[in-house]
Scaffold this active site. Structure first.
Site, PDB file in Angstrom:
ATOM      1  N   THR A   1       8.030 -39.267 -29.072  1.00  0.00           N
ATOM      2  CA  THR A   1       8.333 -38.175 -29.998  1.00  0.00           C
ATOM      3  C   THR A   1       9.812 -38.254 -30.357  1.00  0.00           C
ATOM      4  OG1 THR A   1       6.658 -36.841 -28.936  1.00  0.00           O
ATOM      5  CG2 THR A   1       8.276 -35.670 -30.266  1.00  0.00           C
TER       6      THR A   1
ATOM      7  N   LEU B   1      -1.620 -37.010 -26.859  1.00  0.00           N
ATOM      8  CA  LEU B   1      -2.386 -36.777 -25.624  1.00  0.00           C
ATOM      9  C   LEU B   1      -1.839 -35.608 -24.819  1.00  0.00           C
ATOM     10  CD1 LEU B   1      -0.847 -37.778 -22.781  1.00  0.00           C
ATOM     11  CD2 LEU B   1      -1.307 -40.010 -23.734  1.00  0.00           C
ATOM     12  N   ARG B   2      -2.741 -34.924 -24.158  1.00  0.00           N
ATOM     13  CA  ARG B   2      -2.376 -33.837 -23.244  1.00  0.00           C
ATOM     14  C   ARG B   2      -2.416 -34.350 -21.829  1.00  0.00           C
ATOM     15  NH1 ARG B   2      -7.502 -30.548 -24.568  1.00  0.00           N
ATOM     16  NH2 ARG B   2      -8.161 -32.730 -24.705  1.00  0.00           N
TER      17      ARG B   2
ATOM     18  N   LEU C   1      -4.564 -19.595 -27.222  1.00  0.00           N
ATOM     19  CA  LEU C   1      -4.251 -18.170 -27.340  1.00  0.00           C
ATOM     20  C   LEU C   1      -4.314 -17.513 -25.974  1.00  0.00           C
ATOM     21  CD1 LEU C   1      -5.963 -16.803 -30.595  1.00  0.00           C
ATOM     22  CD2 LEU C   1      -3.540 -17.267 -30.182  1.00  0.00           C
TER      23      LEU C   1
ATOM     24  N   ALA D   1      -2.556 -15.782 -23.210  1.00  0.00           N
ATOM     25  CA  ALA D   1      -1.271 -15.142 -22.900  1.00  0.00           C
ATOM     26  C   ALA D   1      -0.997 -15.284 -21.404  1.00  0.00           C
ATOM     27  CB  ALA D   1      -1.321 -13.678 -23.299  1.00  0.00           C
TER      28      ALA D   1
ATOM     29  N   CYS E   1       7.111 -31.536 -22.787  1.00  0.00           N
ATOM     30  CA  CYS E   1       6.977 -31.747 -24.240  1.00  0.00           C
ATOM     31  C   CYS E   1       7.328 -30.529 -25.082  1.00  0.00           C
ATOM     32  CB  CYS E   1       5.562 -32.208 -24.554  1.00  0.00           C
ATOM     33  SG  CYS E   1       5.143 -33.747 -23.713  1.00  0.00           S
TER      34      CYS E   1
ATOM     35  N   LYS F   1       0.993 -26.731 -15.652  1.00  0.00           N
ATOM     36  CA  LYS F   1      -0.374 -26.370 -16.036  1.00  0.00           C
ATOM     37  C   LYS F   1      -1.314 -27.008 -15.014  1.00  0.00           C
ATOM     38  CE  LYS F   1      -1.583 -30.114 -19.207  1.00  0.00           C
ATOM     39  NZ  LYS F   1      -2.006 -30.440 -20.554  1.00  0.00           N
TER      40      LYS F   1
ATOM     41  N   ARG G   1       8.150 -30.458 -14.708  1.00  0.00           N
ATOM     42  CA  ARG G   1       9.268 -30.393 -15.648  1.00  0.00           C
ATOM     43  C   ARG G   1       9.206 -29.067 -16.418  1.00  0.00           C
ATOM     44  NH1 ARG G   1       8.510 -35.706 -19.029  1.00  0.00           N
ATOM     45  NH2 ARG G   1       6.353 -35.225 -18.509  1.00  0.00           N
TER      46      ARG G   1
HETATM   47  C1  UGA Z   1       1.377 -31.013 -25.314  1.00  0.00           C
HETATM   48  C2  UGA Z   1       0.421 -31.043 -26.520  1.00  0.00           C
HETATM   49  O1  UGA Z   1      -0.673 -30.167 -26.279  1.00  0.00           O
HETATM   50  C3  UGA Z   1      -0.094 -32.475 -26.736  1.00  0.00           C
HETATM   51  O2  UGA Z   1      -0.925 -32.512 -27.887  1.00  0.00           O
HETATM   52  C4  UGA Z   1       1.097 -33.399 -26.924  1.00  0.00           C
HETATM   53  O3  UGA Z   1       0.705 -34.749 -27.111  1.00  0.00           O
HETATM   54  C5  UGA Z   1       1.993 -33.327 -25.702  1.00  0.00           C
HETATM   55  O4  UGA Z   1       2.436 -31.959 -25.517  1.00  0.00           O
HETATM   56  C6  UGA Z   1       3.156 -34.223 -25.949  1.00  0.00           C
HETATM   57  O5  UGA Z   1       3.948 -33.971 -26.868  1.00  0.00           O
HETATM   58  O6  UGA Z   1       3.265 -35.254 -25.280  1.00  0.00           O
HETATM   59  P1  UGA Z   1       1.020 -30.988 -22.645  1.00  0.00           P
HETATM   60  O7  UGA Z   1       2.504 -30.891 -22.531  1.00  0.00           O
HETATM   61  O8  UGA Z   1       0.266 -31.939 -21.781  1.00  0.00           O
HETATM   62  O9  UGA Z   1       0.620 -31.369 -24.150  1.00  0.00           O
HETATM   63  O10 UGA Z   1       0.473 -29.538 -22.323  1.00  0.00           O
HETATM   64  P2  UGA Z   1      -0.379 -28.403 -23.075  1.00  0.00           P
HETATM   65  O11 UGA Z   1      -1.773 -28.491 -22.674  1.00  0.00           O
HETATM   66  O12 UGA Z   1      -0.050 -28.387 -24.513  1.00  0.00           O
HETATM   67  O13 UGA Z   1       0.260 -27.103 -22.397  1.00  0.00           O
HETATM   68  C7  UGA Z   1       1.647 -26.803 -22.570  1.00  0.00           C
HETATM   69  C8  UGA Z   1       2.009 -25.510 -21.893  1.00  0.00           C
HETATM   70  O14 UGA Z   1       1.474 -24.410 -22.599  1.00  0.00           O
HETATM   71  C9  UGA Z   1       1.513 -25.366 -20.448  1.00  0.00           C
HETATM   72  O15 UGA Z   1       2.572 -24.827 -19.663  1.00  0.00           O
HETATM   73  C10 UGA Z   1       0.373 -24.388 -20.565  1.00  0.00           C
HETATM   74  O16 UGA Z   1       0.193 -23.635 -19.406  1.00  0.00           O
HETATM   75  C11 UGA Z   1       0.845 -23.516 -21.709  1.00  0.00           C
HETATM   76  N1  UGA Z   1      -0.247 -22.837 -22.448  1.00  0.00           N
HETATM   77  C12 UGA Z   1      -1.208 -23.556 -23.073  1.00  0.00           C
HETATM   78  C13 UGA Z   1      -0.274 -21.458 -22.494  1.00  0.00           C
HETATM   79  O17 UGA Z   1       0.595 -20.755 -21.935  1.00  0.00           O
HETATM   80  N2  UGA Z   1      -1.298 -20.844 -23.183  1.00  0.00           N
HETATM   81  C14 UGA Z   1      -2.261 -21.542 -23.819  1.00  0.00           C
HETATM   82  O18 UGA Z   1      -3.139 -20.918 -24.425  1.00  0.00           O
HETATM   83  C15 UGA Z   1      -2.214 -22.927 -23.754  1.00  0.00           C
END
Ligand code: UGA
Length: 441
Positions: free
Chosen positions: A124, A156-157, A259, A261, A269, A331, A338
């Site tokens: 990125t 990717l997640r 969504l 909360a 990321c 998560k 991180r």
């Molecule tokens: C995120 C993006 O979802 C990916 O598409 C992207 O490729 C990646 O960053 C990246 O740039 O490499 P990731 O960091 O693995 O992926 O995690 P997410 O699943 O997006 O969650 C991010 C954070 O948001 C976590 O702390 C999670 O707990 C939080 N979250 C997620 C919430 O607080 N509420 C939600 O409804 C969803």
């Protein structure tokens, strides 16, 4: 068709990409400067927790399709298709991305390129990077004008890395419109299986492809902060944000995903990507366009403070209180800490005078390295021993399944605060517990 591919960087992105490209049948060489990571990967061990990745890694090493090396010379000799998957962390003390790892791959690799080559960037990066790297690579490479840089952002997640790489929602490729070349046809060969599955393939210019990635993460961060902002209003008015999210989520234009909360987003990321996006927009003179992301960031950070306040309210005072923290990873299904909201909250509570006992199913090692002063326990039950309040900060299945009867014998007070809105309030209240969620009455 089988291609020979080198992948630079063996972190989440690079290691997953290398293993998955081999899974598609290609011959792959993973390249890194870190001898420890290379030694683990060569032994078939993934240096981080990612469900399913170890099997793919081992299968492809055994099949002879996947190897690792520290040698750029070997990589340049082996392949004419290179993927760049090194990290772009936040610079210390500024919002901008630190480009030193990306730059260093090009500076080291390009002088070794003697044949026509395509370099696909996956990291990125700030918009404009691909064009800059392309010019630099052609300047340094003996193959000169026969070196192409294209951009192929990764979506990717963590926790779903293998699935997201082999069955992504879409593939995006940015090619240099000023210098038509082979990048698109090479990408079509590399991703042939995915394209045959009908996965949408968006081919565009370099700048658009870089901005697609930044915008996607900015949108996701905004969605989470939107619901967390509404959650603050729910708290002020006695409404329930989880029901609200279900209700608005039924509208397909809104959608229920992202969504949830709670204590907000963290990880390697979203937080750094929205900041780097603001910084880059500022450099381009478009800073006003993204000032809203400041607010997205502020809302997100406020949720961590709110969680600390709720813990304080529950204990009366944090001084001398015993606080159980369930979850340290940013998560579930990840050992990544991180910028983890959970660990941040745990740290703040400890700094305010409480004894904090942390348990996480996978992130203990990384947590200890980052925050050695917290107390780490070997089970959820141990973390809850003598607790004045139990905080659930990462929604691991193990914690979702906890029952009041599991904890009753060990806690000092029956108080639980659900930082991820992942528990059933009535289950706990009916058992005589004080239950609090974020944005719930
Ligand atoms: C995120 C993006 O979802 C990916 O598409 C992207 O490729 C990646 O960053 C990246 O740039 O490499 P990731 O960091 O693995 O992926 O995690 P997410 O699943 O997006 O969650 C991010 C954070 O948001 C976590 O702390 C999670 O707990 C939080 N979250 C997620 C919430 O607080 N509420 C939600 O409804 C969803």
């Amino acid at each position: 068709m089988t291609s020979r591919i080198a992948v630079f960087g063996t972190g989440y992105l690079g290691a997953t990409h290398a293993a998955c490209m081999a899974e598609l049948g290609h011959e792959v060489l993973g390249v890194d400067v870190d001898p420890n990571k290379l030694a683990m990967l060569e032994a078939g061990e993934v240096p981080f927790y990612e469900p399913g990745l170890e099997e793919v890694l081992r299968r492809n090493i055994a099949a002879g399709r996947l190897r690792f090396t520290a040698s750029y010379e070997e990589a340049a000799e082996f392949a004419d298709i290179h993927f760049l998957g090194v990290g772009t962390p936040q610079k210390k003390g500024e919002f901008a991305a630190d480009m030193r790892f990306v730059d260093s791959v090009i500076e080291t690799l390009a002088p070794l390129l003697t044949r026509p080559t395509v370099i696909f960037g996956k990291s990125t990066v700030p918009v404009g990077t691909a064009e800059r790297l392309g010019a630099r690579a052609r300047e340094l490479a003996p193959a000169g004008q026969d070196v192409e840089v294209a951009w192929n952002p990764e979506f990717l997640r963590e926790g779903y890395a293998v699935k997201d790489t082999l069955h992504p929602d879409r593939l995006v490729l940015g090619v240099d419109r000023h210098r038509p070349g082979r990048a698109e046809s090479v990408a079509r060969e590399v991703y042939e299986q995915l394209l045959n599955e009908g996965i949408p393939f968006v081919v565009t210019d370099l700048a658009t492809s870089e901005l697609v990635k930044a915008s996607a993460n900015a949108f996701l961060a905004t969605k989470i902060s939107f619901i967390n902002a509404i959650s603050e209003v729910c708290e002020a008015s006695g409404a329930d944000v989880t029901v609200l999210a279900d209700a608005i989520g039924h509208d397909e234009r809104i959608g229920r995903r992202f969504l949830n909360a709670g204590i907000g987003f963290g990880g390697g990321c979203l937080p750094k990507d929205i900041r780097a996006f603001m910084a880059r927009a500022g450099e381009l003179g478009a800073d006003q366009a993204l000032t809203f992301l400041r607010e997205v960031d502020n809302i997100n950070m406020r949720r961590r403070t709110r969680m600390v306040e709720l813990a304080r309210e529950a204990c009366g005072s944090l001084l001398g209180a015993n606080v159980a923290v369930l979850g340290a990873a940013f998560k579930p299904d990840s050992d990544d800490v991180r910028d983890s909201p959970a660990l941040n909250v745990a740290g703040q509570i400890q700094l305010q005078g409480a004894a904090v006992n942390v348990y996480d199913p996978k992130a203990m090692g990384n947590s200890k390295a980052l925050f050695p002063t917290l107390t780490y326990t070997s089970s959820a039950l141990d973390a809850c021993a003598g607790a004045d309040v139990v905080l659930v900060l990462t929604e691991w299945t193990e914690f979702r399944k906890l029952l009041p009867s599991d904890l009753e014998a060990v806690v000092r007070k029956k108080v639980i605060i659900d930082g991820r809105n992942c528990l059933e309030p009535t289950t706990w209240r009916d058992a005589g517990w004080t239950y609090r969620g974020l944005g719930r009455p």
